[in-house]
Write a protein that holds these residues in place. Sequence first.
Motif, mmCIF file in Angstrom:
data_model
loop_
_atom_site.group_PDB
_atom_site.id
_atom_site.type_symbol
_atom_site.label_atom_id
_atom_site.label_comp_id
_atom_site.label_asym_id
_atom_site.label_seq_id
_atom_site.Cartn_x
_atom_site.Cartn_y
_atom_site.Cartn_z
ATOM 1 N N ASP A 1 0.844 -1.193 0.000
ATOM 2 C CA ASP A 1 0.000 0.000 0.000
ATOM 3 C C ASP A 1 0.882 1.247 0.000
ATOM 4 O O ASP A 1 1.967 1.229 0.577
ATOM 5 C CB ASP A 1 -0.871 -0.014 1.265
ATOM 6 N N LYS B 1 0.539 3.753 1.757
ATOM 7 C CA LYS B 1 0.634 4.291 3.116
ATOM 8 C C LYS B 1 1.632 3.541 3.996
ATOM 9 O O LYS B 1 1.858 3.946 5.137
ATOM 10 C CB LYS B 1 -0.740 4.275 3.780
ATOM 11 N N ARG C 1 4.780 2.798 5.836
ATOM 12 C CA ARG C 1 5.780 3.790 6.279
ATOM 13 C C ARG C 1 7.053 3.074 6.715
ATOM 14 O O ARG C 1 7.017 2.094 7.446
ATOM 15 C CB ARG C 1 5.234 4.618 7.427
ATOM 16 N N TYR D 1 7.489 6.433 2.206
ATOM 17 C CA TYR D 1 6.158 5.831 2.139
ATOM 18 C C TYR D 1 5.999 5.004 0.882
ATOM 19 O O TYR D 1 6.528 5.349 -0.172
ATOM 20 C CB TYR D 1 5.079 6.932 2.154
ATOM 21 N N THR E 1 3.013 -2.701 8.673
ATOM 22 C CA THR E 1 2.482 -1.439 8.150
ATOM 23 C C THR E 1 3.399 -0.265 8.464
ATOM 24 O O THR E 1 3.278 0.793 7.868
ATOM 25 C CB THR E 1 1.071 -1.154 8.701
ATOM 26 N N HIS E 2 4.291 -0.449 9.428
ATOM 27 C CA HIS E 2 5.241 0.592 9.810
ATOM 28 C C HIS E 2 6.533 -0.088 10.251
ATOM 29 O O HIS E 2 6.506 -1.010 11.049
ATOM 30 C CB HIS E 2 4.680 1.445 10.960
#
Length: 140
Positions: free
Chosen positions: A51, A53, A55, A64, A134-135
Amino acid sequence: MIKKGLSLLLLLLAFDVAAGPDDEIAGLLTSQQAAWNRGDLDAYMQGYWHDPKLRFVSKGQFRYGWEEMLARYKAHYPDRTTQGELKFSQLDIRLLGKDVALVVGRWELARIKDKPSGAFTLLIEKLDDRWVITHDHSSD
Protein backbone atom coordinates in the motif's frame (compact mmCIF):
# COMPACT_ATOMS: atom_id res chain seq x y z
CA MET A 1 -16.44 -44.65 25.08
CA ILE A 2 -13.54 -45.10 22.64
CA LYS A 3 -15.21 -42.76 20.14
CA LYS A 4 -15.61 -40.06 22.85
CA GLY A 5 -11.97 -40.45 23.90
CA LEU A 6 -10.79 -40.21 20.30
CA SER A 7 -12.90 -37.09 19.73
CA LEU A 8 -11.46 -35.48 22.85
CA LEU A 9 -7.92 -36.38 21.78
CA LEU A 10 -8.47 -34.88 18.30
CA LEU A 11 -9.92 -31.72 19.86
CA LEU A 12 -6.91 -31.34 22.17
CA LEU A 13 -4.51 -31.90 19.27
CA ALA A 14 -6.32 -29.24 17.22
CA PHE A 15 -5.85 -26.71 20.02
CA ASP A 16 -2.20 -27.67 20.40
CA VAL A 17 -1.49 -27.31 16.66
CA ALA A 18 -3.43 -24.07 16.14
CA ALA A 19 -1.03 -21.15 15.81
CA GLY A 20 -1.72 -18.06 17.87
CA PRO A 21 -1.01 -14.51 16.71
CA ASP A 22 2.49 -14.58 18.25
CA ASP A 23 3.33 -17.71 16.25
CA GLU A 24 1.89 -16.25 13.05
CA ILE A 25 3.89 -13.03 13.46
CA ALA A 26 7.08 -14.94 14.27
CA GLY A 27 6.39 -17.04 11.16
CA LEU A 28 6.08 -13.89 9.07
CA LEU A 29 9.51 -12.70 10.23
CA THR A 30 11.02 -16.16 9.72
CA SER A 31 9.66 -16.19 6.15
CA GLN A 32 11.13 -12.76 5.51
CA GLN A 33 14.52 -13.80 6.85
CA ALA A 34 14.51 -16.93 4.65
CA ALA A 35 13.51 -14.93 1.54
CA TRP A 36 16.29 -12.40 2.16
CA ASN A 37 18.84 -15.15 2.67
CA ARG A 38 17.98 -16.76 -0.66
CA GLY A 39 18.31 -13.35 -2.36
CA ASP A 40 14.58 -12.97 -3.09
CA LEU A 41 13.70 -9.35 -2.26
CA ASP A 42 10.29 -9.66 -3.94
CA ALA A 43 9.36 -12.51 -1.56
CA TYR A 44 10.89 -10.59 1.38
CA MET A 45 8.57 -7.67 0.61
CA GLN A 46 5.49 -9.92 0.82
CA GLY A 47 5.68 -9.43 4.59
CA TYR A 48 4.90 -5.73 4.12
CA TRP A 49 1.56 -4.05 3.51
CA HIS A 50 1.34 -3.54 -0.26
CA ASP A 51 0.00 0.00 0.00
CA PRO A 52 1.18 3.58 -0.62
CA LYS A 53 0.63 4.29 3.12
CA LEU A 54 3.27 1.77 4.22
CA ARG A 55 5.78 3.79 6.28
CA PHE A 56 9.50 3.10 6.62
CA VAL A 57 11.77 5.20 8.83
CA SER A 58 15.53 4.84 8.63
CA LYS A 59 18.51 7.19 9.02
CA GLY A 60 16.13 9.99 9.99
CA GLN A 61 14.18 9.75 6.73
CA PHE A 62 10.47 8.99 6.40
CA ARG A 63 9.54 7.04 3.28
CA TYR A 64 6.16 5.83 2.14
CA GLY A 65 4.85 3.13 -0.11
CA TRP A 66 5.52 -0.49 -0.88
CA GLU A 67 6.83 0.23 -4.38
CA GLU A 68 9.34 2.82 -3.12
CA MET A 69 10.53 0.49 -0.38
CA LEU A 70 11.11 -2.37 -2.83
CA ALA A 71 12.96 -0.04 -5.22
CA ARG A 72 15.21 1.19 -2.40
CA TYR A 73 15.99 -2.34 -1.26
CA LYS A 74 16.89 -3.36 -4.82
CA ALA A 75 19.09 -0.25 -5.25
CA HIS A 76 20.93 -0.72 -1.94
CA TYR A 77 21.19 -4.52 -2.12
CA PRO A 78 21.66 -5.32 -5.83
CA ASP A 79 23.29 -8.73 -5.31
CA ARG A 80 23.86 -11.52 -2.79
CA THR A 81 27.20 -10.05 -1.67
CA THR A 82 25.62 -6.76 -0.58
CA GLN A 83 22.62 -8.57 0.90
CA GLY A 84 24.63 -10.96 3.04
CA GLU A 85 22.86 -13.22 5.51
CA LEU A 86 20.08 -11.63 7.56
CA LYS A 87 19.43 -12.66 11.14
CA PHE A 88 16.67 -11.37 13.40
CA SER A 89 17.14 -11.74 17.16
CA GLN A 90 15.82 -10.58 20.53
CA LEU A 91 12.27 -10.50 19.18
CA ASP A 92 9.66 -9.13 21.57
CA ILE A 93 6.12 -9.49 20.18
CA ARG A 94 3.42 -7.59 22.05
CA LEU A 95 -0.20 -7.80 21.03
CA LEU A 96 -1.84 -4.40 21.32
CA GLY A 97 -5.22 -5.70 20.24
CA LYS A 98 -6.84 -8.56 18.38
CA ASP A 99 -5.43 -7.42 15.01
CA VAL A 100 -2.39 -5.30 15.87
CA ALA A 101 1.03 -6.02 17.36
CA LEU A 102 4.22 -4.17 18.17
CA VAL A 103 7.44 -6.06 17.49
CA VAL A 104 10.86 -4.94 18.69
CA GLY A 105 14.05 -6.75 17.82
CA ARG A 106 17.54 -6.64 16.40
CA TRP A 107 18.74 -7.26 12.85
CA GLU A 108 22.19 -8.22 11.64
CA LEU A 109 23.71 -8.73 8.20
CA ALA A 110 26.71 -11.03 7.95
CA ARG A 111 28.66 -10.00 4.85
CA ILE A 112 32.18 -10.68 3.60
CA LYS A 113 33.53 -7.19 4.40
CA ASP A 114 31.37 -6.10 7.33
CA LYS A 115 28.60 -6.98 9.74
CA PRO A 116 26.11 -4.11 10.01
CA SER A 117 23.45 -4.41 12.68
CA GLY A 118 20.78 -2.42 14.43
CA ALA A 119 17.38 -2.43 16.06
CA PHE A 120 13.87 -2.25 14.65
CA THR A 121 10.33 -1.55 15.75
CA LEU A 122 7.49 -2.87 13.62
CA LEU A 123 3.79 -2.21 13.70
CA ILE A 124 2.15 -5.34 12.35
CA GLU A 125 -1.55 -5.47 11.57
CA LYS A 126 -3.89 -8.20 10.46
CA LEU A 127 -5.42 -6.93 7.22
CA ASP A 128 -7.49 -9.05 4.84
CA ASP A 129 -6.93 -12.02 7.17
CA ARG A 130 -3.12 -11.90 7.11
CA TRP A 131 -0.46 -10.23 9.23
CA VAL A 132 1.56 -7.52 7.43
CA ILE A 133 4.06 -4.89 8.49
CA THR A 134 2.48 -1.44 8.15
CA HIS A 135 5.24 0.59 9.81
CA ASP A 136 8.97 -0.19 10.04
CA HIS A 137 11.45 1.91 12.00
CA SER A 138 14.97 0.53 11.67
CA SER A 139 18.19 1.98 13.00
CA ASP A 140 21.90 1.21 12.74
